[in-house]
Design an enzyme around this catalytic site. Structure first.
Site, PDB file in Angstrom:
ATOM      1  N   GLU A   4       0.642  -1.350  -0.271  1.00  0.00           N
ATOM      2  CA  GLU A   4       0.249  -0.008   0.086  1.00  0.00           C
ATOM      3  C   GLU A   4       1.048   1.102   0.397  1.00  0.00           C
ATOM      4  OE1 GLU A   4      -3.616  -0.093  -0.392  1.00  0.00           O
ATOM      5  OE2 GLU A   4      -2.765  -1.866  -0.899  1.00  0.00           O
ATOM      6  N   TRP A  60       1.728   1.955  -3.481  1.00  0.00           N
ATOM      7  CA  TRP A  60       1.006   2.483  -4.289  1.00  0.00           C
ATOM      8  C   TRP A  60       0.769   3.815  -4.212  1.00  0.00           C
ATOM      9  CZ3 TRP A  60      -2.602   1.090  -8.487  1.00  0.00           C
ATOM     10  CH2 TRP A  60      -3.121  -0.189  -8.467  1.00  0.00           C
ATOM     11  N   TRP A  94     -22.124  12.412 -18.845  1.00  0.00           N
ATOM     12  CA  TRP A  94     -22.352  12.120 -17.320  1.00  0.00           C
ATOM     13  C   TRP A  94     -23.825  12.572 -17.517  1.00  0.00           C
ATOM     14  CZ3 TRP A  94     -18.922   9.036 -16.035  1.00  0.00           C
ATOM     15  CH2 TRP A  94     -17.816   8.955 -16.085  1.00  0.00           C
ATOM     16  N   ASN A 127     -10.618   1.539   3.468  1.00  0.00           N
ATOM     17  CA  ASN A 127      -9.943   2.111   2.036  1.00  0.00           C
ATOM     18  C   ASN A 127     -11.046   1.262   1.042  1.00  0.00           C
ATOM     19  OD1 ASN A 127      -8.401   2.859  -0.611  1.00  0.00           O
ATOM     20  ND2 ASN A 127      -7.853   0.245  -0.072  1.00  0.00           N
ATOM     21  N   TRP A 181     -16.487  11.379 -12.599  1.00  0.00           N
ATOM     22  CA  TRP A 181     -16.273  11.055 -11.480  1.00  0.00           C
ATOM     23  C   TRP A 181     -14.912  12.411 -10.390  1.00  0.00           C
ATOM     24  CZ3 TRP A 181     -10.650  12.492 -11.966  1.00  0.00           C
ATOM     25  CH2 TRP A 181     -10.121  12.504 -13.704  1.00  0.00           C
ATOM     26  N   TRP A 190     -10.273   7.848  -7.548  1.00  0.00           N
ATOM     27  CA  TRP A 190     -10.764   8.254  -8.755  1.00  0.00           C
ATOM     28  C   TRP A 190     -10.503   7.533  -9.689  1.00  0.00           C
ATOM     29  CZ3 TRP A 190     -15.970   9.219  -7.434  1.00  0.00           C
ATOM     30  CH2 TRP A 190     -16.460   9.438  -6.374  1.00  0.00           C
TER      31      TRP A 190
HETATM   32  P1  FAD Z   1      -3.479   2.075   5.532  1.00  0.00           P
HETATM   33  O1  FAD Z   1      -4.167   0.332   4.613  1.00  0.00           O
HETATM   34  O2  FAD Z   1      -2.903   1.343   6.931  1.00  0.00           O
HETATM   35  O3  FAD Z   1      -2.141   2.178   4.121  1.00  0.00           O
HETATM   36  C1  FAD Z   1      -0.858   2.432   5.195  1.00  0.00           C
HETATM   37  C2  FAD Z   1      -0.362   3.379   3.931  1.00  0.00           C
HETATM   38  O4  FAD Z   1      -0.581   3.850   2.428  1.00  0.00           O
HETATM   39  C3  FAD Z   1      -1.570   5.017   3.635  1.00  0.00           C
HETATM   40  O5  FAD Z   1      -1.925   6.017   5.261  1.00  0.00           O
HETATM   41  C4  FAD Z   1      -1.787   5.660   2.444  1.00  0.00           C
HETATM   42  O6  FAD Z   1      -1.041   6.173   2.577  1.00  0.00           O
HETATM   43  C5  FAD Z   1      -1.196   4.555   1.988  1.00  0.00           C
HETATM   44  N1  FAD Z   1      -1.842   3.715   0.744  1.00  0.00           N
HETATM   45  C6  FAD Z   1      -2.910   3.238   1.417  1.00  0.00           C
HETATM   46  N2  FAD Z   1      -3.454   2.681   0.355  1.00  0.00           N
HETATM   47  C7  FAD Z   1      -3.484   3.443  -0.598  1.00  0.00           C
HETATM   48  C8  FAD Z   1      -3.671   3.481  -1.936  1.00  0.00           C
HETATM   49  N3  FAD Z   1      -5.471   2.699  -2.350  1.00  0.00           N
HETATM   50  N4  FAD Z   1      -3.209   4.610  -3.114  1.00  0.00           N
HETATM   51  C9  FAD Z   1      -2.509   5.218  -2.721  1.00  0.00           C
HETATM   52  N5  FAD Z   1      -1.532   5.228  -1.144  1.00  0.00           N
HETATM   53  C10 FAD Z   1      -2.306   4.494  -0.585  1.00  0.00           C
HETATM   54  N6  FAD Z   1      -5.460   7.591   0.070  1.00  0.00           N
HETATM   55  C11 FAD Z   1      -4.875   8.925   0.821  1.00  0.00           C
HETATM   56  O7  FAD Z   1      -3.809   9.187   1.803  1.00  0.00           O
HETATM   57  N7  FAD Z   1      -5.337  10.332   0.552  1.00  0.00           N
HETATM   58  C12 FAD Z   1      -6.365  10.215   0.001  1.00  0.00           C
HETATM   59  O8  FAD Z   1      -7.112  12.317  -0.651  1.00  0.00           O
HETATM   60  C13 FAD Z   1      -6.976   9.200  -0.781  1.00  0.00           C
HETATM   61  N8  FAD Z   1      -8.241   9.218  -1.448  1.00  0.00           N
HETATM   62  C14 FAD Z   1      -8.975   8.100  -2.134  1.00  0.00           C
HETATM   63  C15 FAD Z   1     -10.202   8.150  -2.732  1.00  0.00           C
HETATM   64  C16 FAD Z   1     -10.324   7.152  -3.171  1.00  0.00           C
HETATM   65  C17 FAD Z   1     -11.406   6.698  -4.752  1.00  0.00           C
HETATM   66  C18 FAD Z   1      -9.643   5.524  -3.322  1.00  0.00           C
HETATM   67  C19 FAD Z   1     -10.466   4.126  -3.735  1.00  0.00           C
HETATM   68  C20 FAD Z   1      -8.411   5.327  -2.613  1.00  0.00           C
HETATM   69  C21 FAD Z   1      -7.815   7.181  -1.820  1.00  0.00           C
HETATM   70  N9  FAD Z   1      -6.695   7.074  -1.097  1.00  0.00           N
HETATM   71  C22 FAD Z   1      -6.062   8.248  -0.676  1.00  0.00           C
HETATM   72  C23 FAD Z   1      -6.653   5.515  -0.487  1.00  0.00           C
HETATM   73  C24 FAD Z   1      -6.522   5.146   0.635  1.00  0.00           C
HETATM   74  O9  FAD Z   1      -7.678   5.053   0.433  1.00  0.00           O
HETATM   75  C25 FAD Z   1      -5.719   5.540   1.966  1.00  0.00           C
HETATM   76  O10 FAD Z   1      -5.169   5.873   1.684  1.00  0.00           O
HETATM   77  C26 FAD Z   1      -6.418   4.680   2.909  1.00  0.00           C
HETATM   78  O11 FAD Z   1      -7.982   4.532   3.268  1.00  0.00           O
HETATM   79  C27 FAD Z   1      -5.952   5.547   4.309  1.00  0.00           C
HETATM   80  O12 FAD Z   1      -6.257   4.824   5.665  1.00  0.00           O
HETATM   81  P2  FAD Z   1      -5.235   3.842   6.194  1.00  0.00           P
HETATM   82  O13 FAD Z   1      -4.111   5.083   6.570  1.00  0.00           O
HETATM   83  O14 FAD Z   1      -5.597   2.945   7.371  1.00  0.00           O
HETATM   84  O15 FAD Z   1      -4.690   2.925   5.495  1.00  0.00           O
END
Ligand code: FAD
Length: 472
Positions: free
Chosen positions: A275, A278, A307, A342, A360, A383
């Protein structure tokens, strides 16, 4: 010598390359700067929650810097360009020898820094790659280009990471005098909003959460990460978003607690590292394809999709009143806390685009206006993935069924009931289809019936995408 450190998205004293480098000369006078840019933030739709969180963390940073003998000077200017101009003028005034900062990778941020350098200032500029484990452009395919598929990117990334020095840099030593600071002083004007107690500010709080997660939760991350009623993910995203925590700190702590992470790709800890990668991928993409910063889809033909411009549908989605419990509970979590799980970000994004056929970009904008952890890279990436307009996105004909998603990831309705108390009395079996239960038992629920029929909506969306594709 006088060294200036311009703090932006890196509000920490530990593991901060720009700060550490500015302090490497023990004789230098070091001053820290922060520029608040309310008009720029408005143009970027930065949420009041993130601005408040930033302010709280800036206060913590000011206190930590004071303990190191470094004053923090905070200036409000309308936008990025005027901020850069102010930094130039201030440096001149102070007869500074050098300016230190860490790179940001979004387009306007990069333009600001390039503009400053083009002014050929009389001081040296030292810029660092600090916000990512590996800087943009450093992971490329055999043609020397950015990958457009995630899995090969990750493979190359991990290979490179294992031969990279990603040790954290320590906080600088105290420079002596402890300055007295005005505790109550507001660093910049803003409309403060309440931040959930769940997100305490400061580096110490962030590191504590990181430590706990890596020690006790990372091992089960793979099993628990998709269940929103569990505390299965780290919830570190707000800290990473404003740079109170660095990805190197995350990786180092992960490896300290789980030393075999790199050798066990099926482990929970590797899944978590994935993650973090990503996060890197989406930042690298912004630099390789800057038009992503300009509201453009990556896949050209998706520009031709017609849309649905209905505000009624959009408002129902925003307010958690679609009649699909998992979607509505998720939106209420977002509206109340500024954070969303997420799995739910994927479900709600898919619902807006593929059930309501709404652009979107409207969803992307609403998220960023609400999120405490909003970042252009991850939000735009998420998105565009959900809308099937992005790089290595979900295929356009794959459409989540919101009811099935609810049943799969919130089987006993624990999450739904927490956010939708009006459904408390609905039996588990019907928690994701409450209107069916209400109809058969003649109970009147204070909850909307579904605003669209998923089966029909799906067919219309498939047609709209197909037409868009053929039009190009
Ligand atoms: P954990 O699961 O603990 O992951 C650790 C860290 O990895 C996160 O804190 C984050 O920095 C990074 N991470 C995790 N998943 C992703 C991912 N899919 N893409 C990029 N980085 C990731 N994340 C954001 O930080 N900011 C946003 O504005 C954001 N918008 C999102 C919008 C959509 C539509 C989707 C599908 C995902 C988005 N995410 C975003 C990614 C992800 O949902 C969040 O990072 C995550 O839910 C944060 O929770 P956590 O810290 O417990 O994540």
């Amino acid at each position: 010598a006088c060294h200036l450190v311009w703090f932006r998205n890196d509000l920490r004293v530990m593991d901060n390359k720009a700060l550490s480098s500015a302090c490497s000369d023990p004789q230098a006078k070091v001053l820290a700067l922060f520029t608040a840019t309310p008009e720029q933030w408005r143009a970027h739709d930065v949420s009041p929650r993130q601005i408040t969180f930033l302010h709280q963390n800036l206060i913590e940073l000011r206190d930590s810097l004071a303990k190191l003998g470094i004053p923090l000077i905070c200036q409000t200017t309308p936008d990025f360009l005027s901020a850069a101009q102010w930094v130039l003028d201030f440096a001149e005034q102070q007869q500074a020898d050098a300016l230190f900062f860490n790179h940001q990778y979004e387009l306007n941020e990069r333009n600001r820094d390039e503009w400053l350098i083009k002014q050929q200032p009389s001081f040296r500029v030292h810029a660092f790659d600090d916000a990512l484990l590996l800087p943009p452009k450093s992971v490329s395919n055999q043609k020397g280009e950015m990958y457009q598929v995630y899995t090969p990117f990750r493979r190359a990334f991990v290979t490179q990471l294992t031969v990279t020095d990603f040790r954290s840099v320590p906080a600088p030593k105290s420079r002596g005098a402890i300055l007295s600071i005005e505790k109550q002083q507001l660093l910049f004007e803003h409309d403060a909003v309440e931040i959930a107690a769940h997100f305490p500010s400061g580096e110490v709080a962030a590191l504590q959460r990181l430590r706990l997660f890596c020690r006790e939760r990372a091992q089960d991350y793979q099993q628990n990460r998709d269940i929103p009623s569990l505390d299965g993910t780290s919830q570190l995203s707000p800290y990473l978003a404003v740079g109170v925590l660095s990805p190197r700190q995350c990786l180092n702590r992960l490896l300290t607690e789980n030393p075999h992470t790199f050798d066990s790709p099926d482990s929970g800890s590797f899944t978590w590292l994935n993650e973090l990668i990503w996060r890197e991928f989406y930042h690298h993409l912004l630099v390789a394809f800057p038009h992503l910063c300009r509201h453009q889809p990556f896949i050209e033909w998706t520009k031709h999709i017609q849309w649905n411009s209905s505000d009624t549908d959009f408002n129902a989605w925003k307010n958690g009143l679609t009649g699909y419990p998992i979607v509505d509970a998720a939106m209420r979590q977002l509206n109340t806390t500024g954070w969303m799980h997420n799995r739910l970000r994927m479900i709600t994004a898919s619902f807006l685009v593929k059930d309501l056929l709404i652009d979107w970009r409207r969803g992307e904008q609403y998220f960023i206006q609400q999120l405490i952890d909003g970042t252009l890279a991850a939000n735009n990436g998420g998105w565009q993935w959900s809308a099937s307009t992005g790089i290595d996105a979900s295929p356009w004909f794959r459409i989540f069924n919101p009811t099935t998603q609810g049943k799969k990831f919130d089987p006993d309705g624990k999450f739904v009931r927490h956010w939708l108390p009006e459904l408390r009395t609905v039996p588990d079996q019907y928690i994701h289809t409450p209107h069916e239960w209400a109809e058969s038992t003649r109970v009147i629920l204070d909850y909307p019936t579904p605003i669209v029929d998923h089966k029909q909506a799906r067919l219309m969306t498939l047609e709209a995408f197909e037409t868009g594709k053929n039009h190009s």
